[in-house]
Design an enzyme around this catalytic site. Structure first.
Site, short mmCIF file in Angstrom:
data_model
loop_
_atom_site.label_atom_id
_atom_site.label_comp_id
_atom_site.label_asym_id
_atom_site.label_seq_id
_atom_site.Cartn_x
_atom_site.Cartn_y
_atom_site.Cartn_z
N ASP A 29 0.81 -1.21 0.00
CA ASP A 29 0.00 0.00 0.00
C ASP A 29 0.85 1.27 0.00
O ASP A 29 0.42 2.30 -0.50
CB ASP A 29 -0.92 0.02 1.23
CG ASP A 29 -1.90 -1.13 1.23
OD1 ASP A 29 -1.93 -1.90 0.25
OD2 ASP A 29 -2.62 -1.29 2.24
N ASP A 52 -2.12 5.92 -2.88
CA ASP A 52 -1.56 4.73 -2.23
C ASP A 52 -0.85 3.95 -3.33
O ASP A 52 -1.34 3.87 -4.48
CB ASP A 52 -2.67 3.84 -1.64
CG ASP A 52 -3.14 4.32 -0.26
OD1 ASP A 52 -2.76 5.42 0.16
OD2 ASP A 52 -3.91 3.57 0.38
N HIS A 77 -7.32 0.37 -4.07
CA HIS A 77 -6.26 -0.57 -4.44
C HIS A 77 -6.72 -1.44 -5.61
O HIS A 77 -7.78 -2.05 -5.57
CB HIS A 77 -5.79 -1.41 -3.25
CG HIS A 77 -5.36 -0.54 -2.11
ND1 HIS A 77 -5.22 -1.01 -0.83
CD2 HIS A 77 -5.05 0.78 -2.05
CE1 HIS A 77 -4.84 -0.02 -0.03
NE2 HIS A 77 -4.74 1.10 -0.76
N ASP A 109 -5.40 -4.19 -6.78
CA ASP A 109 -4.97 -5.59 -6.84
C ASP A 109 -6.01 -6.62 -6.41
O ASP A 109 -5.67 -7.79 -6.18
CB ASP A 109 -3.62 -5.79 -6.12
CG ASP A 109 -3.61 -5.23 -4.71
OD1 ASP A 109 -4.65 -4.69 -4.28
OD2 ASP A 109 -2.56 -5.33 -4.06
N ARG A 122 -16.37 -5.92 -11.49
CA ARG A 122 -15.76 -4.59 -11.66
C ARG A 122 -15.05 -4.50 -13.01
O ARG A 122 -13.81 -4.39 -13.06
CB ARG A 122 -14.72 -4.35 -10.56
CG ARG A 122 -15.22 -4.48 -9.17
CD ARG A 122 -14.04 -4.41 -8.20
NE ARG A 122 -14.47 -4.58 -6.82
CZ ARG A 122 -13.64 -4.75 -5.81
NH1 ARG A 122 -12.33 -4.77 -6.01
NH2 ARG A 122 -14.10 -4.90 -4.58
N SER A 168 -11.70 -5.41 3.61
CA SER A 168 -11.57 -5.67 2.18
C SER A 168 -12.74 -6.51 1.71
O SER A 168 -13.46 -7.11 2.51
CB SER A 168 -10.27 -6.40 1.88
OG SER A 168 -9.17 -5.68 2.37
N SER A 169 -12.89 -6.61 0.39
CA SER A 169 -14.00 -7.36 -0.18
C SER A 169 -13.64 -8.83 -0.32
O SER A 169 -12.49 -9.24 -0.16
CB SER A 169 -14.36 -6.78 -1.55
OG SER A 169 -13.36 -7.15 -2.48
N CYS A 194 -1.08 -7.78 -1.42
CA CYS A 194 -1.03 -6.63 -0.50
C CYS A 194 0.11 -6.77 0.51
O CYS A 194 0.75 -5.79 0.89
CB CYS A 194 -2.32 -6.52 0.31
SG CYS A 194 -3.81 -6.35 -0.68
#
Ligand code: ABU
Length: 380
Positions: A111, A197, A248, A250, A267, A303-304, A356
């Site tokens: 990050d 970031d 982010h 990634d 997405r 996070s998802s 990450c």
């Protein structure tokens, strides 16, 4: 290591890995509520207050065990692994422009730190609790910088993180407003100061994709453009309009080898931005559904479920995937990869998964042009 190549050398996300930093959960705190972040509990506890202060040692120990497992796997592949220095994340910050009760952690070097060729860049960051996170990596940076005169080291301008830098009402926008505004890419940070970031960038040799997001604004992308393009890079702002809370790149757009990007079916990339990939014969392959739903993610994880696709490449043939993500493992196997697995779910609540939690400093290889049809970069 080849003496002709600088000790810092990484041009993309997939070349054969030689040196890397793996994050640490030691001393981690819960991320505080602040204008750039409103952490929420998941599942049955959702709606109850998010904890503050240091995370329980049971949680940090489990995460550290999994991080050590990743480090051991990479070492077994001949990779040199470095770890961040301990920091007192429980310390309150008081600067002339903001204060915050505690800091966060050094679990996700991705990050804040990025290697662009022979240069290390420290990102300014978007959240107050992460303002000083670069300090966990300074010993490592100094070692590389002292070892080789060819290493460039840049720290991007630190923003004020004052209240004026944020849209305070962002978190309360109703979904219709969010939908209307996201097409103009307005999120919780304004455009007044340089904010990015490092994890909003994805490196493709000469071309670098930068996601406009809650953690990277257009001023940040302009800074990257002005800083890197004179050195022969092309910076491409990219957008994923169906992601209402982008942060982010990634878990959204993950290159695995020349010509292949793992994409997120929820997405899709803006169609005009897909063109440069399609024109240059890149294949965009959707990741399979993650094993966990968003509601099943660990209760403190912000996070998802798409952490499933936050994979880390050891080389263009070898990739590390979370141990329980078997649908993705099977798909990558079919695509010809040698798939390595480690358990990593206990790391999720510390900000991410395998990509990450790493920062690659040295990969074999040089800067290549993977988009020969491009003659100029896209405007910001
Ligand atoms: N830090 C990566 C999180 C991205 C996502 O939740 O999709």
């Amino acid at each position: 290591m080849n003496d002709n190549v600088p000790v810092v050398n990484s041009w993309n996300e997939w070349d054969p890995l030689r040196e890397v930093v793996v994050g640490s959960a030691t001393g981690a705190c819960f991320e505080p509520t602040e204008p750039g972040n409103r952490p929420q509990r998941r599942g049955s506890a959702s709606g109850t207050p998010f904890p503050t202060g240091p995370k329980p040692s049971e949680a940090t120990e489990k995460a550290d065990e999994e991080l050590a497992g990743l480090a051991a796997l990479l070492q077994s592949q001949g990779v040199t692994v470095h770890r961040p220095a301990p920091m007192n994340f429980g310390q309150r910050l008081e600067t002339p422009t903001f204060s915050v009760e505690n800091q966060y952690c050094a679990t996700c070097p991705r990050d804040v730190m990025i290697t662009i060729g022979n240069e290390i860049i420290e990102a300014p960051m978007s959240r107050r609790a992460r303002y000083f996170e670069y300090q966990a990596y300074r010993d490592i940076v100094y070692r590389y910088w002292n070892a080789d005169d060819r290493v460039r080291w840049t720290t991007a301008p630190k923003p004020s993180m004052s209240d004026a830098m944020y849209r305070s009402d962002f978190w309360d926008w109703p979904i219709e407003q969010r939908h209307a505004r996201m097409h103009s890419s307005e999120f919780c940070v304004t455009q007044d100061e340089v904010v990015f970031d490092a994890a909003d960038m994805s490196r493709f040799g000469r071309d670098i994709m930068v996601q406009e997001s809650m953690t990277t604004n257009r001023a940040g992308i302009r800074w990257l453009k002005r800083h890197l393009e004179p050195h022969g890079f092309r910076i491409h702002p990219v957008h994923f309009p169906l992601d209402y809370f982008p942060s982010h790149i990634d878990c959204t757009f993950v290159p695995l080898r020349p010509g292949l990007v793992l994409t997120n079916p929820d997405r899709p990339i803006e169609s005009s931005e897909a063109k440069m990939f399609l024109d240059n014969d890149w294949e965009l392959v959707d990741a399979p559904p993650p094993v966990l739903s968003n509601d099943e993610m660990p209760q403190y994880c912000q996070s998802s479920k798409w952490l499933s696709m936050n994979v880390f490449s050891i080389s263009p043939e070898k990739v590390v995937v979370e141990q329980r993500e078997t649908p993705l493992q099977d798909m990558l196997d079919r695509l010809g990869f040698e798939v390595y697995t480690v358990p990593f779910r206990n790391v999720f609540e510390f900000g991410g998964s395998l990509h990450c939690a790493t920062w690659d400093i040295h990969r074999e290889g040089t800067r290549e042009d993977y988009f020969p049809t491009l003659t100029q970069s896209l405007p910001v």
